[in-house]
Design a protein around this motif. Structure first.
Motif, PDB file in Angstrom:
ATOM      1  N   ILE A  59       0.843  -1.182   0.000  1.00 20.09           N
ATOM      2  CA  ILE A  59       0.000   0.000   0.000  1.00 20.09           C
ATOM      3  C   ILE A  59       0.884   1.239   0.000  1.00 20.09           C
ATOM      4  N   ALA A  60       0.499   2.225  -0.794  1.00 23.01           N
ATOM      5  CA  ALA A  60       1.291   3.441  -0.930  1.00 23.01           C
ATOM      6  C   ALA A  60       1.316   4.224   0.372  1.00 23.01           C
ATOM      7  N   ASP A  61       2.451   4.856   0.642  1.00 18.33           N
ATOM      8  CA  ASP A  61       2.593   5.645   1.859  1.00 18.33           C
ATOM      9  C   ASP A  61       1.558   6.759   1.943  1.00 18.33           C
ATOM     10  N   SER A  62       1.201   7.304   0.791  1.00 18.08           N
ATOM     11  CA  SER A  62       0.279   8.451   0.770  1.00 18.08           C
ATOM     12  C   SER A  62      -1.132   8.092   1.225  1.00 18.08           C
ATOM     13  N   VAL A  63      -1.449   6.788   1.247  1.00 22.60           N
ATOM     14  CA  VAL A  63      -2.814   6.399   1.600  1.00 22.60           C
ATOM     15  C   VAL A  63      -2.874   5.355   2.699  1.00 22.60           C
ATOM     16  N   LYS A  64      -1.737   4.911   3.215  1.00 22.94           N
ATOM     17  CA  LYS A  64      -1.717   3.739   4.089  1.00 22.94           C
ATOM     18  C   LYS A  64      -2.519   3.914   5.368  1.00 22.94           C
ATOM     19  N   ASP A  65      -2.683   5.130   5.823  1.00 22.18           N
ATOM     20  CA  ASP A  65      -3.461   5.349   7.045  1.00 22.18           C
ATOM     21  C   ASP A  65      -4.937   5.557   6.765  1.00 22.18           C
ATOM     22  N   ARG A  66      -5.311   5.556   5.475  1.00 20.33           N
ATOM     23  CA  ARG A  66      -6.692   5.883   5.132  1.00 20.33           C
ATOM     24  C   ARG A  66      -7.359   4.814   4.258  1.00 20.33           C
ATOM     25  N   PHE A  67      -6.569   4.062   3.534  1.00 20.85           N
ATOM     26  CA  PHE A  67      -7.119   3.070   2.606  1.00 20.85           C
ATOM     27  C   PHE A  67      -6.808   1.659   3.101  1.00 20.85           C
ATOM     28  N   THR A  68      -7.742   0.757   2.847  1.00 23.31           N
ATOM     29  CA  THR A  68      -7.559  -0.649   3.198  1.00 23.31           C
ATOM     30  C   THR A  68      -7.923  -1.508   1.993  1.00 23.31           C
ATOM     31  N   ILE A  69      -7.118  -2.525   1.749  1.00 23.12           N
ATOM     32  CA  ILE A  69      -7.369  -3.425   0.636  1.00 23.12           C
ATOM     33  C   ILE A  69      -7.755  -4.795   1.174  1.00 23.12           C
ATOM     34  N   SER A  70      -8.672  -5.429   0.480  1.00 23.20           N
ATOM     35  CA  SER A  70      -9.087  -6.774   0.873  1.00 23.20           C
ATOM     36  C   SER A  70      -9.545  -7.525  -0.371  1.00 23.20           C
ATOM     37  N   ARG A  71      -9.778  -8.819  -0.228  1.00 23.83           N
ATOM     38  CA  ARG A  71     -10.270  -9.607  -1.354  1.00 23.83           C
ATOM     39  C   ARG A  71     -11.079 -10.786  -0.829  1.00 23.83           C
ATOM     40  N   ASP A  72     -11.839 -11.370  -1.742  1.00 20.46           N
ATOM     41  CA  ASP A  72     -12.678 -12.486  -1.326  1.00 20.46           C
ATOM     42  C   ASP A  72     -11.861 -13.782  -1.321  1.00 20.46           C
ATOM     43  N   ILE A  73     -12.487 -14.839  -0.827  1.00 18.66           N
ATOM     44  CA  ILE A  73     -11.785 -16.104  -0.667  1.00 18.66           C
ATOM     45  C   ILE A  73     -11.311 -16.643  -2.013  1.00 18.66           C
ATOM     46  N   ALA A  74     -12.098 -16.446  -3.044  1.00 22.47           N
ATOM     47  CA  ALA A  74     -11.729 -16.936  -4.367  1.00 22.47           C
ATOM     48  C   ALA A  74     -10.591 -16.128  -4.982  1.00 22.47           C
ATOM     49  N   LYS A  75     -10.318 -14.969  -4.390  1.00 26.16           N
ATOM     50  CA  LYS A  75      -9.226 -14.093  -4.844  1.00 26.16           C
ATOM     51  C   LYS A  75      -9.470 -13.542  -6.238  1.00 26.16           C
ATOM     52  N   THR A  76     -10.736 -13.460  -6.620  1.00 25.81           N
ATOM     53  CA  THR A  76     -11.039 -12.872  -7.922  1.00 25.81           C
ATOM     54  C   THR A  76     -11.737 -11.526  -7.786  1.00 25.81           C
ATOM     55  N   THR A  77     -12.096 -11.176  -6.575  1.00 27.19           N
ATOM     56  CA  THR A  77     -12.714  -9.879  -6.321  1.00 27.19           C
ATOM     57  C   THR A  77     -11.916  -9.171  -5.243  1.00 27.19           C
ATOM     58  N   MET A  78     -11.613  -7.931  -5.500  1.00 25.47           N
ATOM     59  CA  MET A  78     -10.760  -7.151  -4.613  1.00 25.47           C
ATOM     60  C   MET A  78     -11.478  -5.858  -4.277  1.00 25.47           C
ATOM     61  N   TYR A  79     -11.256  -5.393  -3.076  1.00 28.40           N
ATOM     62  CA  TYR A  79     -11.923  -4.181  -2.618  1.00 28.40           C
ATOM     63  C   TYR A  79     -10.896  -3.157  -2.151  1.00 28.40           C
ATOM     64  N   LEU A  80     -11.270  -1.899  -2.282  1.00 27.91           N
ATOM     65  CA  LEU A  80     -10.458  -0.811  -1.747  1.00 27.91           C
ATOM     66  C   LEU A  80     -11.373   0.070  -0.925  1.00 27.91           C
ATOM     67  N   GLU A  81     -11.186   0.002   0.375  1.00 27.11           N
ATOM     68  CA  GLU A  81     -11.946   0.846   1.290  1.00 27.11           C
ATOM     69  C   GLU A  81     -11.175   2.137   1.486  1.00 27.11           C
ATOM     70  N   MET A  82     -11.791   3.238   1.114  1.00 28.68           N
ATOM     71  CA  MET A  82     -11.125   4.532   1.193  1.00 28.68           C
ATOM     72  C   MET A  82     -11.868   5.410   2.194  1.00 28.68           C
ATOM     73  N   SER A  83     -11.146   5.939   3.141  1.00 31.27           N
ATOM     74  CA  SER A  83     -11.754   6.816   4.129  1.00 31.27           C
ATOM     75  C   SER A  83     -10.952   8.098   4.233  1.00 31.27           C
ATOM     76  N   ASP A  84     -11.555   9.096   4.881  1.00 36.82           N
ATOM     77  CA  ASP A  84     -10.915  10.408   5.032  1.00 36.82           C
ATOM     78  C   ASP A  84     -10.360  10.886   3.684  1.00 36.82           C
ATOM     79  N   LEU A  85     -11.201  10.821   2.689  1.00 42.99           N
ATOM     80  CA  LEU A  85     -10.760  11.176   1.339  1.00 42.99           C
ATOM     81  C   LEU A  85     -10.418  12.653   1.241  1.00 42.99           C
ATOM     82  N   LYS A  86      -9.412  12.909   0.430  1.00 41.11           N
ATOM     83  CA  LYS A  86      -8.911  14.266   0.230  1.00 41.11           C
ATOM     84  C   LYS A  86      -9.027  14.638  -1.241  1.00 41.11           C
ATOM     85  N   PRO A  87      -9.070  15.929  -1.544  1.00 38.79           N
ATOM     86  CA  PRO A  87      -9.159  16.325  -2.956  1.00 38.79           C
ATOM     87  C   PRO A  87      -8.041  15.719  -3.804  1.00 38.79           C
ATOM     88  N   GLU A  88      -6.875  15.513  -3.206  1.00 40.71           N
ATOM     89  CA  GLU A  88      -5.759  14.938  -3.975  1.00 40.71           C
ATOM     90  C   GLU A  88      -5.947  13.455  -4.284  1.00 40.71           C
TER      91      GLU A  88
END
Length: 121
Positions: A59-88
């Protein structure tokens, strides 16, 4: 054929949250690496977060405290949970799956068409 489809983008106010989804489907034998990239206007595409071949997360340093990555058991679907979003964080977010279509096939990168995230008040 292999299809990679992203969803979940949209307009959100600063400080808000979004959840992006990426689904890989089609003639897939195995997925080696899967990751989220983003490209802001006038900038190069950059890695945001992903899963390595060993299953570790990157995970990139610029987002590591705000974004979380996960995936399903089959490993074919991936998610990106983004919080405290900034204009950048405003960018087109792309999913890439590095996959083999057969046991002996070569590793090929498959990209989705992207989903737009706009952070603005």
């Amino acid at each position: 054929q292999v299809q990679v489809v992203e969803s979940g983008g949209g307009l959100v106010q600063p400080g808000g949250s979004l959840r992006l989804s990426c689904s890989a489907s089609g003639s897939i034998f195995s997925i080696n690496v899967m990751g989220w990239y983003r490209q802001a206007p006038g900038k190069e595409r950059e890695l945001v977060a992903g899963f390595s071949s060993g299953g570790n997360t990157v995970i990139a340093d610029s987002v590591k405290d705000r974004f979380t990555i996960s995936r399903d058991i089959a490993k074919t679907t991936m998610y990106l949970e983004m919080s405290d979003l900034k204009p950048e964080d405003t960018a087109a977010y792309y999913c890439k799956a590095s996959a083999r279509r057969t046991w002996f096939g070569s590793l090929t990168d498959y990209w989705g068409k992207g989903t737009l995230v706009t952070v603005s008040s």
